[in-house]
Design a protein around this motif. Structure first.
Motif, PDB file in Angstrom:
ATOM      1  N   LYS A 100       0.849  -1.194   0.000  1.00  0.00           N
ATOM      2  CA  LYS A 100       0.000   0.000   0.000  1.00  0.00           C
ATOM      3  C   LYS A 100       0.885   1.245   0.000  1.00  0.00           C
ATOM      4  CE  LYS A 100      -4.418   1.565   1.666  1.00  0.00           C
ATOM      5  NZ  LYS A 100      -5.488   1.352   2.646  1.00  0.00           N
ATOM      6  N   SER A 101       1.645   1.394  -1.090  1.00  0.00           N
ATOM      7  CA  SER A 101       2.548   2.523  -1.271  1.00  0.00           C
ATOM      8  C   SER A 101       2.935   2.608  -2.748  1.00  0.00           C
ATOM      9  CB  SER A 101       3.817   2.344  -0.433  1.00  0.00           C
ATOM     10  OG  SER A 101       4.765   3.331  -0.754  1.00  0.00           O
ATOM     11  N   ASN A 102       3.085   3.823  -3.218  1.00  0.00           N
ATOM     12  CA  ASN A 102       3.564   4.032  -4.581  1.00  0.00           C
ATOM     13  C   ASN A 102       5.026   4.435  -4.605  1.00  0.00           C
ATOM     14  OD1 ASN A 102       1.111   3.410  -5.864  1.00  0.00           O
ATOM     15  ND2 ASN A 102       0.336   5.426  -5.337  1.00  0.00           N
ATOM     16  N   ASP A 103       5.651   4.454  -3.436  1.00  0.00           N
ATOM     17  CA  ASP A 103       7.065   4.830  -3.331  1.00  0.00           C
ATOM     18  C   ASP A 103       7.986   3.622  -3.431  1.00  0.00           C
ATOM     19  OD1 ASP A 103       6.338   7.495  -2.981  1.00  0.00           O
ATOM     20  OD2 ASP A 103       6.183   7.267  -0.812  1.00  0.00           O
ATOM     21  N   VAL A 104       7.503   2.556  -4.048  1.00  0.00           N
ATOM     22  CA  VAL A 104       8.310   1.349  -4.203  1.00  0.00           C
ATOM     23  C   VAL A 104       8.335   0.968  -5.681  1.00  0.00           C
ATOM     24  CG1 VAL A 104       7.753   0.484  -1.897  1.00  0.00           C
ATOM     25  CG2 VAL A 104       6.351  -0.209  -3.812  1.00  0.00           C
ATOM     26  N   PRO A 105       9.439   0.409  -6.152  1.00  0.00           N
ATOM     27  CA  PRO A 105       9.454  -0.074  -7.542  1.00  0.00           C
ATOM     28  C   PRO A 105       8.774  -1.434  -7.637  1.00  0.00           C
ATOM     29  CG  PRO A 105      11.556  -0.498  -6.514  1.00  0.00           C
ATOM     30  CD  PRO A 105      10.730   0.256  -5.495  1.00  0.00           C
ATOM     31  N   LEU A 106       8.417  -1.822  -8.838  1.00  0.00           N
ATOM     32  CA  LEU A 106       7.951  -3.171  -9.073  1.00  0.00           C
ATOM     33  C   LEU A 106       9.200  -4.051  -9.061  1.00  0.00           C
ATOM     34  CD1 LEU A 106       5.288  -4.296 -11.587  1.00  0.00           C
ATOM     35  CD2 LEU A 106       7.300  -5.673 -11.134  1.00  0.00           C
ATOM     36  N   ILE A 107       9.264  -4.948  -8.095  1.00  0.00           N
ATOM     37  CA  ILE A 107      10.439  -5.796  -7.901  1.00  0.00           C
ATOM     38  C   ILE A 107      10.082  -7.240  -8.222  1.00  0.00           C
ATOM     39  CG2 ILE A 107      12.118  -6.674  -6.219  1.00  0.00           C
ATOM     40  CD1 ILE A 107      11.731  -4.025  -4.681  1.00  0.00           C
ATOM     41  N   LEU A 108      10.929  -7.888  -8.978  1.00  0.00           N
ATOM     42  CA  LEU A 108      10.769  -9.304  -9.309  1.00  0.00           C
ATOM     43  C   LEU A 108      11.813 -10.072  -8.503  1.00  0.00           C
ATOM     44  CD1 LEU A 108      10.352  -8.694 -13.112  1.00  0.00           C
ATOM     45  CD2 LEU A 108       8.537  -9.276 -11.491  1.00  0.00           C
ATOM     46  N   GLY A 109      11.349 -10.766  -7.459  1.00  0.00           N
ATOM     47  CA  GLY A 109      12.253 -11.419  -6.524  1.00  0.00           C
ATOM     48  C   GLY A 109      12.190 -12.936  -6.550  1.00  0.00           C
ATOM     49  N   GLN A 110      12.816 -13.532  -5.533  1.00  0.00           N
ATOM     50  CA  GLN A 110      12.934 -14.988  -5.441  1.00  0.00           C
ATOM     51  C   GLN A 110      11.579 -15.678  -5.475  1.00  0.00           C
ATOM     52  OE1 GLN A 110      15.738 -16.819  -5.530  1.00  0.00           O
ATOM     53  NE2 GLN A 110      16.953 -14.970  -5.772  1.00  0.00           N
ATOM     54  N   THR A 111      10.603 -15.146  -4.724  1.00  0.00           N
ATOM     55  CA  THR A 111       9.254 -15.719  -4.728  1.00  0.00           C
ATOM     56  C   THR A 111       8.391 -14.851  -5.608  1.00  0.00           C
ATOM     57  OG1 THR A 111       9.553 -16.498  -2.464  1.00  0.00           O
ATOM     58  CG2 THR A 111       7.316 -16.405  -3.270  1.00  0.00           C
ATOM     59  N   ASN A 112       7.987 -15.255  -6.703  1.00  0.00           N
ATOM     60  CA  ASN A 112       8.357 -16.511  -7.316  1.00  0.00           C
ATOM     61  C   ASN A 112       8.934 -16.322  -8.729  1.00  0.00           C
ATOM     62  OD1 ASN A 112       5.763 -15.787  -8.345  1.00  0.00           O
ATOM     63  ND2 ASN A 112       5.366 -17.896  -8.879  1.00  0.00           N
ATOM     64  N   PHE A 113       9.384 -15.117  -9.038  1.00  0.00           N
ATOM     65  CA  PHE A 113       9.946 -14.865 -10.368  1.00  0.00           C
ATOM     66  C   PHE A 113      11.114 -15.805 -10.646  1.00  0.00           C
ATOM     67  CE2 PHE A 113      12.622 -12.667 -13.490  1.00  0.00           C
ATOM     68  CZ  PHE A 113      11.687 -12.390 -14.477  1.00  0.00           C
ATOM     69  N   PHE A 114      12.000 -15.973  -9.656  1.00  0.00           N
ATOM     70  CA  PHE A 114      13.184 -16.811  -9.866  1.00  0.00           C
ATOM     71  C   PHE A 114      12.859 -18.301  -9.809  1.00  0.00           C
ATOM     72  CE2 PHE A 114      15.170 -12.778  -9.269  1.00  0.00           C
ATOM     73  CZ  PHE A 114      16.360 -12.855  -9.960  1.00  0.00           C
ATOM     74  N   LEU A 115      11.640 -18.653  -9.428  1.00  0.00           N
ATOM     75  CA  LEU A 115      11.206 -20.046  -9.531  1.00  0.00           C
ATOM     76  C   LEU A 115      10.632 -20.335 -10.918  1.00  0.00           C
ATOM     77  CD1 LEU A 115       9.498 -20.449  -6.039  1.00  0.00           C
ATOM     78  CD2 LEU A 115      11.740 -21.302  -6.757  1.00  0.00           C
ATOM     79  N   GLU A 116      10.124 -19.297 -11.578  1.00  0.00           N
ATOM     80  CA  GLU A 116       9.531 -19.442 -12.909  1.00  0.00           C
ATOM     81  C   GLU A 116      10.533 -19.199 -14.037  1.00  0.00           C
ATOM     82  OE1 GLU A 116       6.591 -20.549 -13.625  1.00  0.00           O
ATOM     83  OE2 GLU A 116       5.736 -20.568 -11.606  1.00  0.00           O
ATOM     84  N   PHE A 117      11.571 -18.410 -13.736  1.00  0.00           N
ATOM     85  CA  PHE A 117      12.544 -18.044 -14.764  1.00  0.00           C
ATOM     86  C   PHE A 117      13.966 -18.250 -14.280  1.00  0.00           C
ATOM     87  CE2 PHE A 117       8.815 -15.467 -15.738  1.00  0.00           C
ATOM     88  CZ  PHE A 117       8.668 -15.679 -17.097  1.00  0.00           C
ATOM     89  N   GLU A 118      14.803 -18.692 -15.200  1.00  0.00           N
ATOM     90  CA  GLU A 118      16.242 -18.708 -14.957  1.00  0.00           C
ATOM     91  C   GLU A 118      16.761 -17.346 -15.387  1.00  0.00           C
ATOM     92  OE1 GLU A 118      18.399 -21.967 -16.665  1.00  0.00           O
ATOM     93  OE2 GLU A 118      16.658 -23.277 -16.464  1.00  0.00           O
TER      94      GLU A 118
END
Length: 135
Positions: A100-118
């Protein structure tokens, strides 16, 4: 698929470049194009508040039970699952901590981007590669 590291501001130079990947997010029959920061040090993927609203998600304080670390530790967050497509790869279901903030970037992290992509980083050439884990 290989991508170039990029900046968010024209005044920045290559030393400010980070691995950012364009992707399409789909939720509730809506879709938007976004750019996410690929962050192998992030435990969870993070979605800014306004991106969730653009997708048609509805905030529920009762579900805001995800505890984030670092500078986001004091911000409420709830789980949100969306379909995401990188390039021509098949869409995958990604789990986000919707903050609940717009002061953050869209982050692709371990859960679960790194489980779906190498992901392979080639920092000296300012490039990174993303490919589905199934291929």
């Amino acid at each position: 698929m290989r991508f170039k590291y990029s900046t968010t501001d024209p005044s920045q130079d290559e030393f400010d470049s980070l691995p950012r990947v364009p992707l399409v997010l789909r939720y509730n029959n809506r879709q938007i194009e976004v750019v996410g920061l690929v962050d192998s040090g992030a435990t969870v993927s993070v979605l800014p508040y306004d991106v969730g609203l653009q997708l048609g998600a509805v905030w529920d304080d009762g579900k805001a039970n995800i505890r984030l670390a670092g500078s986001l530790g004091s911000r409420p967050a709830m789980p949100l699952f969306v379909m995401a497509q990188v390039g021509e790869y098949a869409p995958v279901r990604l789990a986000f901590a919707w903050v609940k903030s717009n002061d953050v970037p869209l982050i692709l992290g371990q859960t679960n981007f790194f489980l779906e992509f190498e992901v392979c980083f080639y920092r000296p050439t300012l490039e990174f590669e993303v490919k589905p884990t199934s291929s």
